[in-house]
Design a protein around this motif. Structure first.
Motif, PDB file in Angstrom:
ATOM      1  N   PRO A  32       0.842  -1.201   0.000  1.00 19.79           N
ATOM      2  CA  PRO A  32       0.000   0.000   0.000  1.00 19.79           C
ATOM      3  C   PRO A  32       0.876   1.249   0.000  1.00 19.79           C
ATOM      4  O   PRO A  32       2.070   1.190   0.299  1.00 19.79           O
ATOM      5  CB  PRO A  32      -0.782  -0.124   1.317  1.00 19.79           C
ATOM      6  CG  PRO A  32      -0.669  -1.557   1.714  1.00 19.79           C
ATOM      7  CD  PRO A  32       0.649  -2.033   1.204  1.00 19.79           C
ATOM      8  N   ALA A  33       0.283   2.353  -0.343  1.00 19.28           N
ATOM      9  CA  ALA A  33       1.027   3.608  -0.347  1.00 19.28           C
ATOM     10  C   ALA A  33       1.563   3.900   1.054  1.00 19.28           C
ATOM     11  O   ALA A  33       0.992   3.475   2.062  1.00 19.28           O
ATOM     12  CB  ALA A  33       0.122   4.741  -0.820  1.00 19.28           C
ATOM     13  N   LEU A  34       2.653   4.624   1.110  1.00 19.29           N
ATOM     14  CA  LEU A  34       3.231   4.988   2.401  1.00 19.29           C
ATOM     15  C   LEU A  34       2.249   5.845   3.192  1.00 19.29           C
ATOM     16  O   LEU A  34       1.591   6.729   2.638  1.00 19.29           O
ATOM     17  CB  LEU A  34       4.529   5.775   2.193  1.00 19.29           C
ATOM     18  CG  LEU A  34       5.724   5.002   1.633  1.00 19.29           C
ATOM     19  CD1 LEU A  34       6.837   5.972   1.233  1.00 19.29           C
ATOM     20  CD2 LEU A  34       6.238   4.007   2.657  1.00 19.29           C
ATOM     21  N   SER A  35       2.199   5.602   4.468  1.00 14.78           N
ATOM     22  CA  SER A  35       1.356   6.427   5.333  1.00 14.78           C
ATOM     23  C   SER A  35       2.066   7.741   5.609  1.00 14.78           C
ATOM     24  O   SER A  35       3.276   7.877   5.379  1.00 14.78           O
ATOM     25  CB  SER A  35       1.078   5.704   6.650  1.00 14.78           C
ATOM     26  OG  SER A  35       2.289   5.572   7.406  1.00 14.78           O
ATOM     27  N   SER A  36       1.337   8.724   6.110  1.00 14.63           N
ATOM     28  CA  SER A  36       1.946  10.014   6.435  1.00 14.63           C
ATOM     29  C   SER A  36       3.024   9.852   7.500  1.00 14.63           C
ATOM     30  O   SER A  36       4.053  10.530   7.480  1.00 14.63           O
ATOM     31  CB  SER A  36       0.872  10.999   6.920  1.00 14.63           C
ATOM     32  OG  SER A  36       0.214  10.503   8.078  1.00 14.63           O
ATOM     33  N   GLU A  37       2.817   8.916   8.414  1.00 13.91           N
ATOM     34  CA  GLU A  37       3.802   8.658   9.465  1.00 13.91           C
ATOM     35  C   GLU A  37       5.076   8.069   8.889  1.00 13.91           C
ATOM     36  O   GLU A  37       6.185   8.427   9.302  1.00 13.91           O
ATOM     37  CB  GLU A  37       3.212   7.709  10.519  1.00 13.91           C
ATOM     38  CG  GLU A  37       4.079   7.530  11.767  1.00 13.91           C
ATOM     39  CD  GLU A  37       4.183   8.800  12.593  1.00 13.91           C
ATOM     40  OE1 GLU A  37       5.093   8.865  13.437  1.00 13.91           O
ATOM     41  OE2 GLU A  37       3.369   9.732  12.395  1.00 13.91           O
ATOM     42  N   GLN A  38       4.942   7.176   7.928  1.00 14.83           N
ATOM     43  CA  GLN A  38       6.118   6.575   7.302  1.00 14.83           C
ATOM     44  C   GLN A  38       6.890   7.611   6.493  1.00 14.83           C
ATOM     45  O   GLN A  38       8.125   7.619   6.491  1.00 14.83           O
ATOM     46  CB  GLN A  38       5.688   5.408   6.410  1.00 14.83           C
ATOM     47  CG  GLN A  38       5.209   4.188   7.198  1.00 14.83           C
ATOM     48  CD  GLN A  38       4.667   3.101   6.295  1.00 14.83           C
ATOM     49  OE1 GLN A  38       4.060   3.378   5.246  1.00 14.83           O
ATOM     50  NE2 GLN A  38       4.869   1.853   6.686  1.00 14.83           N
ATOM     51  N   ILE A  39       6.168   8.494   5.816  1.00 16.29           N
ATOM     52  CA  ILE A  39       6.822   9.565   5.055  1.00 16.29           C
ATOM     53  C   ILE A  39       7.594  10.478   5.997  1.00 16.29           C
ATOM     54  O   ILE A  39       8.730  10.883   5.717  1.00 16.29           O
ATOM     55  CB  ILE A  39       5.783  10.367   4.250  1.00 16.29           C
ATOM     56  CG1 ILE A  39       5.189   9.488   3.144  1.00 16.29           C
ATOM     57  CG2 ILE A  39       6.425  11.615   3.643  1.00 16.29           C
ATOM     58  CD1 ILE A  39       4.055  10.134   2.387  1.00 16.29           C
ATOM     59  N   LYS A  40       7.014  10.786   7.148  1.00 18.31           N
ATOM     60  CA  LYS A  40       7.686  11.620   8.140  1.00 18.31           C
ATOM     61  C   LYS A  40       8.956  10.942   8.646  1.00 18.31           C
ATOM     62  O   LYS A  40       9.988  11.595   8.837  1.00 18.31           O
ATOM     63  CB  LYS A  40       6.744  11.912   9.308  1.00 18.31           C
ATOM     64  CG  LYS A  40       5.609  12.870   8.992  1.00 18.31           C
ATOM     65  CD  LYS A  40       4.701  13.059  10.197  1.00 18.31           C
ATOM     66  CE  LYS A  40       3.528  13.968   9.885  1.00 18.31           C
ATOM     67  NZ  LYS A  40       2.597  14.099  11.050  1.00 18.31           N
ATOM     68  N   GLN A  41       8.885   9.628   8.843  1.00 20.49           N
ATOM     69  CA  GLN A  41      10.071   8.907   9.312  1.00 20.49           C
ATOM     70  C   GLN A  41      11.173   8.910   8.261  1.00 20.49           C
ATOM     71  O   GLN A  41      12.354   9.051   8.594  1.00 20.49           O
ATOM     72  CB  GLN A  41       9.702   7.464   9.686  1.00 20.49           C
ATOM     73  CG  GLN A  41       8.969   7.350  11.011  1.00 20.49           C
ATOM     74  CD  GLN A  41       8.899   5.908  11.506  1.00 20.49           C
ATOM     75  OE1 GLN A  41       9.131   4.969  10.763  1.00 20.49           O
ATOM     76  NE2 GLN A  41       8.562   5.746  12.777  1.00 20.49           N
ATOM     77  N   LEU A  42      10.793   8.779   6.995  1.00 21.20           N
ATOM     78  CA  LEU A  42      11.788   8.822   5.924  1.00 21.20           C
ATOM     79  C   LEU A  42      12.454  10.194   5.847  1.00 21.20           C
ATOM     80  O   LEU A  42      13.674  10.299   5.694  1.00 21.20           O
ATOM     81  CB  LEU A  42      11.140   8.471   4.586  1.00 21.20           C
ATOM     82  CG  LEU A  42      10.748   7.001   4.383  1.00 21.20           C
ATOM     83  CD1 LEU A  42      10.007   6.833   3.065  1.00 21.20           C
ATOM     84  CD2 LEU A  42      11.984   6.111   4.408  1.00 21.20           C
ATOM     85  N   LEU A  43      11.660  11.253   5.952  1.00 23.67           N
ATOM     86  CA  LEU A  43      12.215  12.613   5.916  1.00 23.67           C
ATOM     87  C   LEU A  43      13.100  12.858   7.134  1.00 23.67           C
ATOM     88  O   LEU A  43      14.185  13.445   7.027  1.00 23.67           O
ATOM     89  CB  LEU A  43      11.074  13.633   5.875  1.00 23.67           C
ATOM     90  CG  LEU A  43      10.235  13.644   4.591  1.00 23.67           C
ATOM     91  CD1 LEU A  43       9.072  14.624   4.740  1.00 23.67           C
ATOM     92  CD2 LEU A  43      11.095  14.033   3.388  1.00 23.67           C
TER      93      LEU A  43
END
Length: 268
Positions: A204-215
């Motif tokens: 599934p698409a990355l969640s907003s939390e996962q995107i924040k962790q990547l950044l």
């Protein structure tokens, strides 16, 4: 994976990406010691945060990126071998990422190699026509790219393989290290792009939390790598690689002993 875990992994990445000790190997070890299970996102995180580290190369050497077109053509020539190997062996590489045993063994073997690198390529500046060799030609760049392919095995160290490749082509230690840094940019950018594409095809698409962790992870890796680059170039130019060889042998040896004692460090 918590933000504390994300922070620790990013610090490890920033510290080790440009050292000849294997950043991927150290991140795999960190995951195992922290008890973080291998998931699709975890694997993606390990690759994508390397973008933050390699951006530090541009921050330190940005003037070099406004040279002649030959600079980019040589990087392209050096980059092509890993593209072919990466595409052919992608599934096997992903499987190896889950094995701390492979990492430990390659850390040990690579450490033994680094113990002799200073002897094989002594401190005296290699010369061509009486001048230090600071820029590879196209043939030399391609050979360095072939050496980089060894790093598809976790624990080998992309930096170590590429730097040694540069030394075999008579580059100075500084020049070999810096070319390894430059070559990391297209290599790791392509790896991150490929992993992102694979992730979206199967998950599934990355969640907003996962995107924040990547950044967050990229930001931490960038800052730490910025310091690590400056320290490493000066250190290796003056003292060579022996200390990194000793470190790798110690870490690899300890891990192999732990595994022999039945301590399960492989990721699940």
């Amino acid at each position: 994976m918590s933000y504390w875990h994300a922070f620790l992994i990013a610090v490890v990445e920033g510290l080790t990406e440009f050292l000849p000790v294997s950043s991927t190997g150290h991140m795999v070890i960190t995951l195992a010691l922290l008890g973080i299970p291998t998931t699709a996102f975890t694997k993606l995180y390990l690759v994508v945060i390397q973008l933050g580290a390699i951006l530090s190369v541009f921050a330190v050497y940005w003037r070099r990126f406004f040279q002649s077109i030959n600079f980019y053509l040589k990087l392209l020539v050096a980059f092509l071998p890993i593209v072919v190997v990466g595409l052919l062996l992608k599934k096997h590489i992903d499987a190896l990422l889950e094995s701390v045993t492979v990492v430990a063994f390659m850390l040990l073997v690579g450490g033994i190699v680094l113990m002799f690198v200073d002897k094989w390529f002594p401190q005296e500046e290699p010369t061509a026509g009486g001048h230090p060799v600071t820029t590879p030609n196209y043939k030399e760049a391609f050979i360095i790219g072939l050496f980089q392919c060894l790093a598809v095995v976790p624990g080998v160290s992309r930096s170590a393989a590429t730097i040694i490749g540069g030394l075999t082509q008579k580059l100075t230690r500084r020049a070999a290290a810096e070319f390894a840094f430059f070559l990391a940019m297209p290599t790791m950018t392509a790896a991150a792009a490929k992993d992102m594409l694979d992730y979206y095809q199967e998950n599934p698409a990355l969640s907003s939390e996962q995107i924040k962790q990547l950044l967050f992870g990229n930001a931490i890796a960038f800052v730490v790598a910025l310091v690590a680059i400056r320290v490493f170039v000066g250190f290796v130019t003056k003292y060579g690689f022996r200390v990194f060889g000793i470190y790798r042998i110690i870490v690899g040896g300890i891990l192999l002993i732990m595994i022999a004692l039945g301590i399960n460090l492989n990721l699940v």
